[in-house]
Every structure is written in C-alpha cells, then in structure tokens.
Motif scaffolding. Sequence first.
Motif, PDB file in Angstrom:
ATOM      1  N   ARG A  72       3.306   9.933  -7.959  1.00  0.00           N
ATOM      2  CA  ARG A  72       4.208  10.243  -9.081  1.00  0.00           C
ATOM      3  C   ARG A  72       3.457  10.237 -10.413  1.00  0.00           C
ATOM      4  O   ARG A  72       3.668  11.120 -11.266  1.00  0.00           O
ATOM      5  CB  ARG A  72       5.348   9.228  -9.119  1.00  0.00           C
ATOM      6  N   LYS A  73       2.588   9.268 -10.601  1.00  0.00           N
ATOM      7  CA  LYS A  73       1.850   9.203 -11.871  1.00  0.00           C
ATOM      8  C   LYS A  73       0.852  10.351 -11.990  1.00  0.00           C
ATOM      9  O   LYS A  73       0.570  10.821 -13.092  1.00  0.00           O
ATOM     10  CB  LYS A  73       1.120   7.867 -11.995  1.00  0.00           C
ATOM     11  N   THR A  74       0.336  10.837 -10.853  1.00  0.00           N
ATOM     12  CA  THR A  74      -0.542  12.005 -10.904  1.00  0.00           C
ATOM     13  C   THR A  74       0.249  13.235 -11.325  1.00  0.00           C
ATOM     14  O   THR A  74      -0.221  14.049 -12.141  1.00  0.00           O
ATOM     15  CB  THR A  74      -1.214  12.232  -9.540  1.00  0.00           C
ATOM     16  N   ASP A  75       1.453  13.377 -10.800  1.00  0.00           N
ATOM     17  CA  ASP A  75       2.332  14.456 -11.246  1.00  0.00           C
ATOM     18  C   ASP A  75       2.595  14.354 -12.745  1.00  0.00           C
ATOM     19  O   ASP A  75       2.513  15.350 -13.482  1.00  0.00           O
ATOM     20  CB  ASP A  75       3.673  14.388 -10.500  1.00  0.00           C
TER      21      ASP A  75
ATOM     22  N   THR B 217       1.671  -5.180 -12.583  1.00  0.00           N
ATOM     23  CA  THR B 217       0.205  -5.142 -12.519  1.00  0.00           C
ATOM     24  C   THR B 217      -0.255  -3.968 -11.657  1.00  0.00           C
ATOM     25  O   THR B 217      -1.180  -3.228 -12.013  1.00  0.00           O
ATOM     26  CB  THR B 217      -0.333  -6.460 -11.943  1.00  0.00           C
ATOM     27  N   LEU B 218       0.393  -3.810 -10.506  1.00  0.00           N
ATOM     28  CA  LEU B 218       0.056  -2.688  -9.633  1.00  0.00           C
ATOM     29  C   LEU B 218       0.239  -1.365 -10.368  1.00  0.00           C
ATOM     30  O   LEU B 218      -0.635  -0.486 -10.307  1.00  0.00           O
ATOM     31  CB  LEU B 218       0.931  -2.748  -8.377  1.00  0.00           C
ATOM     32  N   GLU B 219       1.347  -1.216 -11.058  1.00  0.00           N
ATOM     33  CA  GLU B 219       1.635   0.048 -11.742  1.00  0.00           C
ATOM     34  C   GLU B 219       0.666   0.306 -12.885  1.00  0.00           C
ATOM     35  O   GLU B 219       0.262   1.449 -13.125  1.00  0.00           O
ATOM     36  CB  GLU B 219       3.086   0.043 -12.210  1.00  0.00           C
ATOM     37  N   ARG B 220       0.265  -0.784 -13.586  1.00  0.00           N
ATOM     38  CA  ARG B 220      -0.729  -0.611 -14.653  1.00  0.00           C
ATOM     39  C   ARG B 220      -2.062  -0.174 -14.071  1.00  0.00           C
ATOM     40  O   ARG B 220      -2.747   0.688 -14.634  1.00  0.00           O
ATOM     41  CB  ARG B 220      -0.896  -1.913 -15.442  1.00  0.00           C
ATOM     42  N   ASP B 221      -2.432  -0.754 -12.937  1.00  0.00           N
ATOM     43  CA  ASP B 221      -3.695  -0.367 -12.297  1.00  0.00           C
ATOM     44  C   ASP B 221      -3.672   1.109 -11.867  1.00  0.00           C
ATOM     45  O   ASP B 221      -4.657   1.828 -12.024  1.00  0.00           O
ATOM     46  CB  ASP B 221      -3.952  -1.249 -11.068  1.00  0.00           C
ATOM     47  N   VAL B 222      -2.547   1.537 -11.319  1.00  0.00           N
ATOM     48  CA  VAL B 222      -2.409   2.927 -10.907  1.00  0.00           C
ATOM     49  C   VAL B 222      -2.496   3.851 -12.117  1.00  0.00           C
ATOM     50  O   VAL B 222      -3.187   4.879 -12.089  1.00  0.00           O
ATOM     51  CB  VAL B 222      -1.090   3.139 -10.144  1.00  0.00           C
ATOM     52  N   THR B 223      -1.802   3.493 -13.183  1.00  0.00           N
ATOM     53  CA  THR B 223      -1.827   4.318 -14.400  1.00  0.00           C
ATOM     54  C   THR B 223      -3.248   4.447 -14.938  1.00  0.00           C
ATOM     55  O   THR B 223      -3.681   5.538 -15.344  1.00  0.00           O
ATOM     56  CB  THR B 223      -0.905   3.714 -15.465  1.00  0.00           C
TER      57      THR B 223
ATOM     58  N   ALA C 218       0.831  -1.207   0.000  1.00  0.00           N
ATOM     59  CA  ALA C 218       0.000   0.000   0.000  1.00  0.00           C
ATOM     60  C   ALA C 218       0.866   1.257   0.000  1.00  0.00           C
ATOM     61  O   ALA C 218       0.547   2.259  -0.667  1.00  0.00           O
ATOM     62  CB  ALA C 218      -0.920  -0.007   1.222  1.00  0.00           C
ATOM     63  N   PHE C 219       1.983   1.203   0.722  1.00  0.00           N
ATOM     64  CA  PHE C 219       2.923   2.319   0.796  1.00  0.00           C
ATOM     65  C   PHE C 219       3.435   2.641  -0.613  1.00  0.00           C
ATOM     66  O   PHE C 219       3.402   3.804  -1.055  1.00  0.00           O
ATOM     67  CB  PHE C 219       4.089   1.922   1.716  1.00  0.00           C
ATOM     68  N   TYR C 220       3.902   1.608  -1.305  1.00  0.00           N
ATOM     69  CA  TYR C 220       4.445   1.843  -2.647  1.00  0.00           C
ATOM     70  C   TYR C 220       3.346   2.308  -3.600  1.00  0.00           C
ATOM     71  O   TYR C 220       3.571   3.196  -4.430  1.00  0.00           O
ATOM     72  CB  TYR C 220       5.101   0.585  -3.205  1.00  0.00           C
ATOM     73  N   ARG C 221       2.162   1.734  -3.466  1.00  0.00           N
ATOM     74  CA  ARG C 221       1.076   2.128  -4.373  1.00  0.00           C
ATOM     75  C   ARG C 221       0.786   3.628  -4.236  1.00  0.00           C
ATOM     76  O   ARG C 221       0.577   4.321  -5.239  1.00  0.00           O
ATOM     77  CB  ARG C 221      -0.181   1.317  -4.079  1.00  0.00           C
ATOM     78  N   LEU C 222       0.761   4.124  -3.013  1.00  0.00           N
ATOM     79  CA  LEU C 222       0.511   5.551  -2.806  1.00  0.00           C
ATOM     80  C   LEU C 222       1.644   6.400  -3.382  1.00  0.00           C
ATOM     81  O   LEU C 222       1.400   7.457  -3.978  1.00  0.00           O
ATOM     82  CB  LEU C 222       0.343   5.829  -1.313  1.00  0.00           C
ATOM     83  N   MET C 223       2.875   5.965  -3.193  1.00  0.00           N
ATOM     84  CA  MET C 223       4.010   6.689  -3.770  1.00  0.00           C
ATOM     85  C   MET C 223       3.895   6.755  -5.287  1.00  0.00           C
ATOM     86  O   MET C 223       4.060   7.823  -5.899  1.00  0.00           O
ATOM     87  CB  MET C 223       5.322   6.009  -3.379  1.00  0.00           C
ATOM     88  N   TYR C 224       3.609   5.615  -5.879  1.00  0.00           N
ATOM     89  CA  TYR C 224       3.530   5.547  -7.344  1.00  0.00           C
ATOM     90  C   TYR C 224       2.316   6.330  -7.850  1.00  0.00           C
ATOM     91  O   TYR C 224       2.377   6.982  -8.902  1.00  0.00           O
ATOM     92  CB  TYR C 224       3.454   4.085  -7.781  1.00  0.00           C
TER      93      TYR C 224
END
Length: 727
Positions: A37-40, A331-337, A28-34
Amino acid sequence: MATKTNPSAEVSAPEETAAPLTRQQLVAFYRLMYLSRKTDDREILLKRQQKIYFQISCAGHEALLVAAGMAMKPGYDWFFPYYRDRAICLALGNTVEDQLLQAVGADDPASGGRQMPSHWTNTRLHIVSPSSSTATQLLHGVGCAEAGVYFTKHPEAAAAGEFGDGDYRKFKNVTFHSDEVVYASVGEGSTSQGEFWEALNTASNAKLPIIFVVEDNGYAISTPVETNTPGGNISRLVANFPNFHFEEVDGTDAIASYEAMQRAVAYCRARKGPALVHGHVIRPYSHSLSDDERLYRVAEELEADALRDPISRMQVHLLQNGILTEDELHTLERDVTAEVQQAADNALLAPLPTIENIEKHVYSEALKPISSVFATAPAENLDVTERTMADLINSTLRDEMRRDSRIVIFGEDVADVSRDQHLKSGKLKGKGGVFKLTSGLQAEFGSDRVFNSPLAEANIVGRAIGMAVRGMKPVVEIQFFDYIWPAMHQMRNEMSVMRWRSNGNYSCPLVMRVPIGGYLTGGSIYHSQSGESIFAHTPGVRIVMPCNALDAAGLLRTAIRCDDPVLFLEHKRLYRETYGRAQYPGPEYAIPFGKAHTVREGKDVTIVTYGAVVPRALQAAQRLEREKGISVELIDLRSLAPYDFEAIAESVRKTNRVIVAHEDMMSWGYGAEIAARIADELFYDLDAPVRRVASMDTFVAYQPILEDAILPQPDDLFNAVAELAMF
C-alpha cells in the motif's frame, strides 16, 4: 467463506485446513500488505510530482495477494500475474526498489524502461513478464503447467533444456519439480475474455496444476461486474468445470484468504487438477491515475468499500488478538515508510536506459537464424527418390522430434487418432493433419508429444508461448491461414514482444506452421487468403515462406533450432506440386534465414517474388526468353523477415529494371516496402520505374474463372515484364 468444490469432479476437495499462521507469519503478512500500500501511495505522489508517467495500484487486493504469495514457493512455482499484483510479487521477494525503478522508467531489471509500471518480471522468482492485455497470460500459465507435467514424465527433455550459446548442439538444463504449481491471475472483468474460458477448458481437460485467481473488485475501469458477468458472479458460471477445486472468499480477510489459497495449492500440488480462487476485494483508488472513479461510483459505495479495507481489517486483527501493540504497529509502519522512501530516492537517481539499446532483444542475440551455423550441406548417399514439399516437411519434423525430446506438436487435427485406445489398436490409419503433414508422428512419438488442441487458435498459440517460456520447443499448426486471426492477439501482443518487453529475461522460441494461399480452384474467401505483410509488420517474429521441397526442409530445420518465434508459411498449392520436388537432404540440412535464392539468372529484368508466384514467374520468364528474347533474373526471397535486400540490390544493379510480385493484394502488400526501398536506395541504378504485380484489391472468389482473374497469373507477369523491358 466455505470451500466450494465441483460435485462432478473425479476427486473431492481436500478437507484438511491449513495450519494457522504463527505470530511471526501474521506480522510478516501485515508488513507485506502495508509495504504494498505504501508503495502505491509513493507512486501516486511521484506521479503528481511528474516524476513518473503512469500509476495503477494494487490497493484493496493486498490480503488476497499476500496470502497467495505466502502459500506458494518463489523460484519453485511459476507466476503469471497481472497489473494489480504488486503485493504477491513483494511477497515472493520482488523489492520495492525494483518496482519503483520501473515506475520512473529507469534501466530496471524487469524491462529496461520498456514496460509501464506494474508489469512484474523476475526470472529468479519465476515471475513471467506480462503485457497490458487482459487474460492473455492465462493461456501462458496453462502452457507452463503443461510443460512442468511434461518434464516430470520426460526428464530427458528437461535435461536437454533450451538452446543457447550460439550452438544448437549445446544445451542447458531445465529445472522442474513434480509438485510445482502455476499461478495465473486476472480481474473479474477479464473473465469476459475468450482466453479465460479457453484456459479453464484446457486446464480442466488435462487436470493441470494451475491456480486461477480472480481478483474481483467489482469494476473493470468503470464497468460494473454485473455488466461483464451474467448474474454478477463468476464462481456460479464456472462451477460445472470438472476436475476443479473452487474457492470463493472474502479477499479483504487475510486469514480466510490464506486458508483458501492453502487449500487450492494443496489440491494442485497433489496433482488432482486445477483450482480457481475467486476473491472479493475492493478498489479504494481509481482504476489508475488516468481515471476518476467519482464520475461513475456514488459516495455511499466508496464509503462501504472503505469499511472493508484489508489494511484496516488486518490492523484490527493484530491489535485485538495481542499480536502487536499500538507502538509495535506504528514502529513497523514507520520502518516500511522509510524503506519505501529510500527505494524511491534510489530509483530517482538510477541510470536511465540508453537509446543505443532500443533494438536490443527484439530478436535473439545468441542464436540467430541468419547465422552461418545454419548453412549446412545435404548429406551424402541419400535416397535419390524425389519427394514433395509435404513429404519433406513431414520427414524434417520426424527427424527433429527424434533429435530433441523437447519438441511437441499440436493444433487442430494434427494427431493421427486422438483416442489412444484406437491409435494402439492399429485399426485406423489416422488423419495427421488436414493436409497429412503430421501423419504418423503421433504413432511414433506418442500422445504426449503429438496431440490435438481445441478448435481455438488463441489457445494453440497462447499455450505454446507458455511452453516455450518454460524451455520446451512447441511446433504448432494453425490449420488454415484464413483462421489465424483469433490468434493474432497472442501473436502481436505476446509472442512477438516477450523477449523485448522483458529486456531479454524471457523468450518464447516457438514455430507456427501455417498453410497459406490460393490457386486452389474452389478455395474461395476462407481458404485462399494471403496476409503475410501484416505479420511482417510485427517486430520480433521471423517469417519464412519456401516455394519448394528442399527449401522447406532446410528452412523448417532452422526455424525449429533457432531461438526466435517463427511464422512458417507453407503454400497449400505447392504441397504436392511436381514443381520443386527434391530428395530428402538428411537430418542436419539447414538454410539460414534472410538468404534469397536466384532461381534463374538474367540480364534484362529482375523479378523479385516468393511462394506460389515463383513457379508462375518462372513460366513467364521462360516464355519471355522464347518469344521476345528478354532475359529475366528470378529471385525467390524464401525469407520475408528478414529479407535479402543485398541480393535484390545486386540483381537490380545488373538488370536496371525490377518487378516485385506477390500473391496478396496490390495495395499495402508485402511488395510495397521492397518497391519503396528500391526506389529510395537504388534510384540511380534504375532505367525504368519499379513495377508491382499482385492480386486485385478484393477477396478470392470460389468460381475458378474469377479466381484466375483475381490472383496474379503467368500472363500478368509476362505482360508486365514485356512492357518494362521497353523503357
């Protein structure tokens, strides 16, 4: 990095370490960080596509800020962030769509299209609206922490809550927790601001539960840290503040940042004092998209920062420790994107704010001081003794403090005796303000409610803003108007605009009492200033200036009970004048703002004025009647923002001649606006030009002969009226 604690503090830092993050928490920590960054990155793309108008990023700060968010409690603790704090706001529960709505200038929940992106606001999460100014919010955080401590000691005040629903007798509860903590953050460049040091000063003295987070990325736009901070390290400079817990940590290391924040939060929750967490982070992007860091940073430095990128470091930690596989990470990063893409699509389709709502929330819409609810008559069976303006202000403050336990009074020298042991001994009479207007209040209500501040005007107003945001009703005193200027920043960029910039989510209804004006015989430059026109030019603030005791009591009660910030100007010369004395009108007497008082009716010439010029104009009017048979109508505005133009217009239509008089200098003075409006809207009712009588365009001198020549006198008004009557 190791915990750093002040060796002179009364208590030592907690030695226990935080429980290690679980696998789920790390993910969860990394997901919030990523996500941050992706929002930026999405905002940067939108800016380059000219779909938004400004962008400033949180990149490089993510690990430190997610750590702070995960160590604290949204909707329980309180947060005063700054513009790099995207990641903590996401960690607290702010959504990407909320943030991108602000970027596109939509009718967003944070500001209704009024603030630039990255000005976070959420009442449910207790994220308080920030400005673009640096370090100002730290004093708000201090005031909020003081309010939390106060409510813990005085739960009856929290039960009273803030006024609402258009009735000052109807209350709402204020939620508080005995172990709540306040978060306030700045960049390392902002530690050069006076508000930073003033905030640490009060937090240290009062052992407040507030965490100051310094996000040190090495640059304040293009200015490197060693230019801002002697020695290049703020931790070394603040190390001797007592009662503090200090942490200096690699803010790109998620685990170390979380452990540091956990220790700091535990220290504050235990009510041992404040904490300062100094996180060394990076800035991989330019200050904003309006800046190009390649103009002042060498390539080698940028490459070294890239090696410390918190996103990359956290990825490596997750993979090396078997917390995520590469496929799971992707997978996590694709979901965040995809989440960020969807949020951007929604934001671009969102409705824009309407032009009709531009003026909404400049002032309170629930409890207007111009309302008839504040038009109350004096009580019956009163003491018939006539008392001075100073006496009635003191009596009004006393009655209001008895009625409402949320009211606190502070400023320079307002307490009777700062040291409680001397106050309780009864051996000292006490000061109670340089003009004695708060005399006896500390003795009756105690040092929690009446106390002295440091000699720092921004500190007084900034803390009051934080208290008022939280639901208290601070009534603060600036000792002399001449020394109000250090507080101007807090007043103009924070107090006045809090309600409007947050689209009504937050407000800070406080009262600033300020002795003002000259005619003192020896007041000189720094005890005789007038400058009310500067503040009248500031939307969001109500300004009143009574000229007699009865009006002072009625207007002060309205100022305290209304829901707007009020600048309450008290003319020093009038405090104990024979003119304007009155019997105390009782504990419910109030006067609405924006209602002028006709001091003297007449038919030939109108004089519009206020403050200490009122008795001087009255002298001139009486002499004009005796010597020249000229009938003068004298209008005392009483309230400067809003002001009663209807009363002015009615009088001008009757007399067809008008003089606007005020104590401040002639050029660019308060009367210029009134004169211009009369000429614009009442031109066909005038039989003569609009005239002004005011001070010379200079400063007030010490020598009484010079002072008399500089300030408007009865003779000046007499001659101006006599000349105007000849048209």
